[in-house]
Design a protein around this motif. Sequence first.
Motif, mmCIF file in Angstrom:
data_model
loop_
_atom_site.group_PDB
_atom_site.id
_atom_site.type_symbol
_atom_site.label_atom_id
_atom_site.label_comp_id
_atom_site.label_asym_id
_atom_site.label_seq_id
_atom_site.Cartn_x
_atom_site.Cartn_y
_atom_site.Cartn_z
ATOM 1 N N GLU A 1 -7.658 8.755 -6.524
ATOM 2 C CA GLU A 1 -7.086 7.524 -6.476
ATOM 3 C C GLU A 1 -5.131 7.663 -6.671
ATOM 4 O O GLU A 1 -4.693 7.001 -6.069
ATOM 5 C CB GLU A 1 -6.932 6.132 -7.522
ATOM 6 C CG GLU A 1 -6.279 5.071 -6.987
ATOM 7 C CD GLU A 1 -7.130 3.834 -8.278
ATOM 8 O OE1 GLU A 1 -6.535 2.789 -8.633
ATOM 9 O OE2 GLU A 1 -8.074 3.857 -8.954
ATOM 10 N N ASN A 2 -5.137 8.090 -8.060
ATOM 11 C CA ASN A 2 -4.309 8.992 -7.762
ATOM 12 C C ASN A 2 -3.741 10.366 -7.700
ATOM 13 O O ASN A 2 -4.409 10.311 -8.857
ATOM 14 C CB ASN A 2 -2.889 8.370 -8.427
ATOM 15 C CG ASN A 2 -3.379 7.999 -9.739
ATOM 16 O OD1 ASN A 2 -3.431 8.373 -9.998
ATOM 17 N ND2 ASN A 2 -3.572 6.422 -9.593
ATOM 18 N N LYS B 1 -11.949 6.709 1.731
ATOM 19 C CA LYS B 1 -12.473 7.910 1.102
ATOM 20 C C LYS B 1 -13.711 8.801 1.137
ATOM 21 O O LYS B 1 -13.817 9.753 2.007
ATOM 22 C CB LYS B 1 -11.471 8.370 0.052
ATOM 23 C CG LYS B 1 -10.828 7.786 -0.431
ATOM 24 C CD LYS B 1 -9.618 8.111 -1.098
ATOM 25 C CE LYS B 1 -10.630 7.483 -2.593
ATOM 26 N NZ LYS B 1 -10.513 6.406 -2.556
ATOM 27 N N SER C 1 -4.206 1.256 1.867
ATOM 28 C CA SER C 1 -5.715 0.616 1.631
ATOM 29 C C SER C 1 -5.598 0.054 3.356
ATOM 30 O O SER C 1 -5.986 -0.644 3.458
ATOM 31 C CB SER C 1 -4.538 -0.585 0.645
ATOM 32 O OG SER C 1 -3.390 -1.206 0.763
ATOM 33 N N SER D 1 -10.659 2.139 0.455
ATOM 34 C CA SER D 1 -9.711 2.961 1.331
ATOM 35 C C SER D 1 -10.874 3.762 1.845
ATOM 36 O O SER D 1 -9.833 4.458 3.116
ATOM 37 C CB SER D 1 -9.202 3.385 1.700
ATOM 38 O OG SER D 1 -8.911 4.454 0.575
ATOM 39 N N PRO E 1 -6.632 4.196 -3.006
ATOM 40 C CA PRO E 1 -6.769 3.308 -3.982
ATOM 41 C C PRO E 1 -8.444 2.942 -3.178
ATOM 42 O O PRO E 1 -9.134 3.650 -2.033
ATOM 43 C CB PRO E 1 -6.456 2.342 -3.721
ATOM 44 C CG PRO E 1 -5.942 2.281 -2.063
ATOM 45 C CD PRO E 1 -5.909 3.465 -1.649
ATOM 46 N N SER E 2 -9.508 2.652 -3.993
ATOM 47 C CA SER E 2 -10.595 2.416 -3.497
ATOM 48 C C SER E 2 -11.539 0.938 -2.874
ATOM 49 O O SER E 2 -10.469 0.869 -2.807
ATOM 50 C CB SER E 2 -11.975 1.079 -4.986
ATOM 51 O OG SER E 2 -11.521 2.379 -6.467
#
Length: 268
Positions: free
Chosen positions: A241-242, A131, A261, A129, A126-127
């Motif tokens: 995100e997925n 990345k 998260s 996190s 997710p945002s």
Amino acid sequence: YTLCEQQLSKQPHYDFGLRNILSVLRTAGAAKRSNPRTTEMVLMMKTLHDMNVSKFVAQDVQTFSALMRDVFPPVGEAPPSASEFCSALKETCDEIGWSYHAAWVDKCLQLYESSIVRHGIMVVGPSRSGKTTAIDAVAKTLTRLGSKTSVWKMNPKSITAPQMFGRLDPSTGDWTDGIFSQLWKKAARTSHSIWIVVDGPVDAVWIENLNTVLDDNKVLTLANGDRVRMMPSMRLVFEAENLNNASPATVSRAGVVFMSSTTLEIGR
């Protein structure tokens, strides 16, 4: 892998099929040739650990560790590695002013280890996190260690598939390169290491065109017949995100680093 399918949670980015088994065997074989004195059990356990833990969600990590202890009772858990990389990562974080958070550092190490054995990597989570920061930190750390690494980013959802890969004019036959194909050709001519980061939602419309890049062929095939080979210094990284819209065939071709998260629970 049968035990993993039975006991771990069901996630769209999990793959325990034949392609993943083949990747593990190839990586373990290369490790055995590099370390002939190390026992096969230790090498196999480390390979399974390095190529799978990065993609597990938080609740599945402990289950996988327990399975590893059951399957490899004399060995125990995988030993820590890449101390030199971690030291350089700490220097990079201190220089930029980032927090050296343990859970995030583990993900950076997993991304680094995935980049060694995989040429295609999917960083999923997710945002907020961590990345993007992890990708940048690993690239800067590799540069600090003497392997100059540049990160080139693009957003696949802001353009159409012809704008991304190229367009062949039906009336004149003229070919116009797309943004991704231009980056790919430029990276293939560059002497130092290049990470091309495709930052955006994974869509079956465009990602299926990259299956030949992600598999053992490592070739980008364009509509005009051009075939551009992937150089050993290149890495293709997906930041999403997925992977709900990615086919199992695509997921099985790449290494997955999942950042939950809870990765950046700093000060909570």
